[in-house]
Design an enzyme around this catalytic site. Structure first.
Site, PDB file in Angstrom:
ATOM      1  N   ASN A 142     -12.481  -7.596   7.809  1.00  0.00           N
ATOM      2  CA  ASN A 142     -11.362  -7.349   6.888  1.00  0.00           C
ATOM      3  C   ASN A 142     -10.078  -6.959   7.616  1.00  0.00           C
ATOM      4  O   ASN A 142      -9.573  -5.838   7.475  1.00  0.00           O
ATOM      5  CB  ASN A 142     -11.751  -6.246   5.894  1.00  0.00           C
ATOM      6  CG  ASN A 142     -12.251  -6.822   4.578  1.00  0.00           C
ATOM      7  OD1 ASN A 142     -11.998  -7.987   4.247  1.00  0.00           O
ATOM      8  ND2 ASN A 142     -12.970  -6.020   3.823  1.00  0.00           N
ATOM      9  N   VAL A 143      -9.545  -7.896   8.369  1.00  0.00           N
ATOM     10  CA  VAL A 143      -8.323  -7.621   9.140  1.00  0.00           C
ATOM     11  C   VAL A 143      -7.155  -7.370   8.174  1.00  0.00           C
ATOM     12  O   VAL A 143      -6.889  -8.193   7.309  1.00  0.00           O
ATOM     13  CB  VAL A 143      -7.995  -8.825  10.064  1.00  0.00           C
ATOM     14  CG1 VAL A 143      -6.684  -8.593  10.796  1.00  0.00           C
ATOM     15  CG2 VAL A 143      -9.143  -9.089  11.040  1.00  0.00           C
ATOM     16  N   ASP A 190     -15.373  -9.528  -0.628  1.00  0.00           N
ATOM     17  CA  ASP A 190     -16.281  -8.412  -0.957  1.00  0.00           C
ATOM     18  C   ASP A 190     -17.376  -8.896  -1.908  1.00  0.00           C
ATOM     19  O   ASP A 190     -18.538  -8.505  -1.782  1.00  0.00           O
ATOM     20  CB  ASP A 190     -15.499  -7.263  -1.606  1.00  0.00           C
ATOM     21  CG  ASP A 190     -14.336  -6.833  -0.733  1.00  0.00           C
ATOM     22  OD1 ASP A 190     -14.462  -6.924   0.499  1.00  0.00           O
ATOM     23  OD2 ASP A 190     -13.301  -6.440  -1.295  1.00  0.00           O
ATOM     24  N   TYR A 245       0.826  -1.218   0.000  1.00  0.00           N
ATOM     25  CA  TYR A 245       0.000   0.000   0.000  1.00  0.00           C
ATOM     26  C   TYR A 245       0.857   1.265   0.000  1.00  0.00           C
ATOM     27  O   TYR A 245       1.881   1.324   0.688  1.00  0.00           O
ATOM     28  CB  TYR A 245      -0.833   0.084   1.277  1.00  0.00           C
ATOM     29  CG  TYR A 245      -1.815  -1.013   1.549  1.00  0.00           C
ATOM     30  CD1 TYR A 245      -2.846  -1.302   0.666  1.00  0.00           C
ATOM     31  CD2 TYR A 245      -1.742  -1.729   2.744  1.00  0.00           C
ATOM     32  CE1 TYR A 245      -3.776  -2.287   0.969  1.00  0.00           C
ATOM     33  CE2 TYR A 245      -2.672  -2.718   3.054  1.00  0.00           C
ATOM     34  CZ  TYR A 245      -3.675  -2.993   2.159  1.00  0.00           C
ATOM     35  OH  TYR A 245      -4.596  -3.956   2.465  1.00  0.00           O
TER      36      TYR A 245
HETATM   37  O1  CKP Z   1     -11.162  -9.288   1.554  1.00  0.00           O
HETATM   38  P1  CKP Z   1     -11.128  -8.995   0.095  1.00  0.00           P
HETATM   39  O2  CKP Z   1     -10.079  -9.793  -0.640  1.00  0.00           O
HETATM   40  O3  CKP Z   1     -12.460  -9.138  -0.547  1.00  0.00           O
HETATM   41  O4  CKP Z   1     -10.743  -7.458   0.012  1.00  0.00           O
HETATM   42  C1  CKP Z   1      -9.997  -6.899  -1.007  1.00  0.00           C
HETATM   43  C2  CKP Z   1      -9.871  -5.398  -0.902  1.00  0.00           C
HETATM   44  O5  CKP Z   1      -9.740  -2.717   0.237  1.00  0.00           O
HETATM   45  C3  CKP Z   1      -8.939  -4.879  -1.983  1.00  0.00           C
HETATM   46  O6  CKP Z   1      -9.656  -4.493  -3.124  1.00  0.00           O
HETATM   47  C4  CKP Z   1      -8.174  -3.747  -1.326  1.00  0.00           C
HETATM   48  O7  CKP Z   1      -8.302  -2.538  -1.981  1.00  0.00           O
HETATM   49  C5  CKP Z   1      -8.721  -3.685   0.089  1.00  0.00           C
HETATM   50  O8  CKP Z   1      -9.309  -4.972   0.323  1.00  0.00           O
HETATM   51  C6  CKP Z   1      -7.608  -3.335   1.060  1.00  0.00           C
HETATM   52  O9  CKP Z   1      -7.537  -2.177   1.460  1.00  0.00           O
HETATM   53  O10 CKP Z   1      -6.813  -4.246   1.365  1.00  0.00           O
HETATM   54 MG    MG Z   2     -12.134  -9.809   3.179  1.00  0.00          MG
END
Ligand code: CKP
Ligand code: MG
Length: 312
Positions: A165-166, A257, A103
């Site tokens: 979403n850890v 997601d 990031y």
């Molecule tokens: O838990 P997931 O794999 O569905 O999440 C993915 C998203 O927002 C990804 O698009 C990324 O931009 C994020 O998680 C993040 O900030 O890690």
């Molecule tokens: Mg997730």
């Protein structure tokens, strides 16, 4: 509005070549962020969705905005910030089990969001408020905003759906656990992955994780177990809803997601919890078959065609 969500979206660069990022010369440029991934997933399934955020008043911010708006998501609550940049991130899929994310989002425009970015009149009209545990990790003011969103949602009986979403690279484990559990106490539906449940509660068994969450606050716990599918638990019911077999996983990022979008879409369409979880499993599976975090999200026809052969 069916669903309102709030969170950061970044420009996502994916190297075209294999191997170490340092040696990559060419990248594909797309857009991703857990909350806008959910918003896009729901919009493709014909629901009305609003995404609240901030992007930089820069080229990337404008491209994020036009992409998400182009997907039919309402972006009327998105601010352009002249003092901070739009976040970016890089994703290397070395193989489906080894995905590396880097990031560049510290101090980004979205991390400067605060409770003032929320318009009560806008939020209160939604049926569902979607929150993810990424937003409170961005900054103290973002966490304040999450708390304010919860307060408004509760006041107006908007159902709160929470994906923990850890993201370990955004904050310390201790801070993550404390904050995410604090939020979990105040939501209606929680959708952790099984590893996230274990991380938050120190339990490994699905039943134990669910019981603890149900005691904490949510009345519905949906526990994702990857390719195996997902369990759901209420006070009176529980079941494992099997997942779909994907022979060739291309890119697993965004599956959670996609799951949440499919599941919420099922609830909005009046399905029983089990069928909503099944729709979540299907959307999650479809996302993994395509490169990119949102590119595999299906429309109504595609999801129906995908689910049908599997239930006949
Ligand atoms: O838990 P997931 O794999 O569905 O999440 C993915 C998203 O927002 C990804 O698009 C990324 O931009 C994020 O998680 C993040 O900030 O890690
Ligand atoms: Mg997730």
């Amino acid at each position: 509005m069916d669903v309102v969500t709030v969170g950061e979206t970044m420009v996502l660069f994916t190297p075209i070549s294999k191997g170490q990022l340092r040696n990559a010369h060419t990248f594909s440029k797309t857009y991703a962020g857990a909350e806008s991934n959910v918003a896009i997933g729901l919009s493709r399934l014909d629901h009305q969705v609003g995404w609240i955020s901030r992007v930089g008043h820069d080229e990337f911010g404008k491209s994020v905005l036009s992409f998400i708006r182009g997907e039919g998501v309402d972006t009327s609550q998105v601010q352009l910030d002249s003092e901070a940049a739009t976040g970016v991130f890089f994703k290397e899929v070395r193989n489906p089990k080894d995905v590396r994310v880097t990031y560049y989002r510290n101090g980004s425009a979205a991390s400067r969001m605060s409770a003032n970015d929320l318009d009560e009149e806008y939020l209160k009209k939604a049926k569902y408020l979607h929150l993810s545990g990424i937003t409170p990790a961005l900054s103290a003011s973002c966490y304040e905003m999450v708390k304010e969103a919860i307060r408004i949602a509760k006041k107006h009986s908007v159902t709160i759906i929470f994906d923990p979403n850890v993201r370990r690279s955004l904050w310390s484990e201790e801070q993550a656990r404390r904050t995410l559990l604090e939020i979990a106490e105040n939501v209606d539906i929680i959708l952790p992955g099984i590893d996230e449940g274990a991380f938050l509660l120190g339990e490994k068994e699905p039943e134990k994780i669910a019981k603890r969450f149900l005691e904490l606050g949510p009345s519905l716990v949906v526990l994702k177990v990857g390719a195996k599918g997902a369990y759901y638990f209420t006070e009176t019911e529980s079941k494992l809803v099997p997942g779909y077999l994907v022979e060739h996983v291309v890119d697993p990022v965004g599956a959670g997601d996609g799951f949440l979008a499919g599941f919420t879409s099922g609830l909005l369409d009046g399905l029983q919890i089990e069928e909503a979880v099944q729709r979540g499993n299907a959307v999650g599976a479809m996302v993994t078959m395509v490169e990119g975090d949102v590119e595999g999200l299906p429309d109504k026809q595609e999801i129906e065609a995908f689910i049908k052969p599997n239930i006949e």
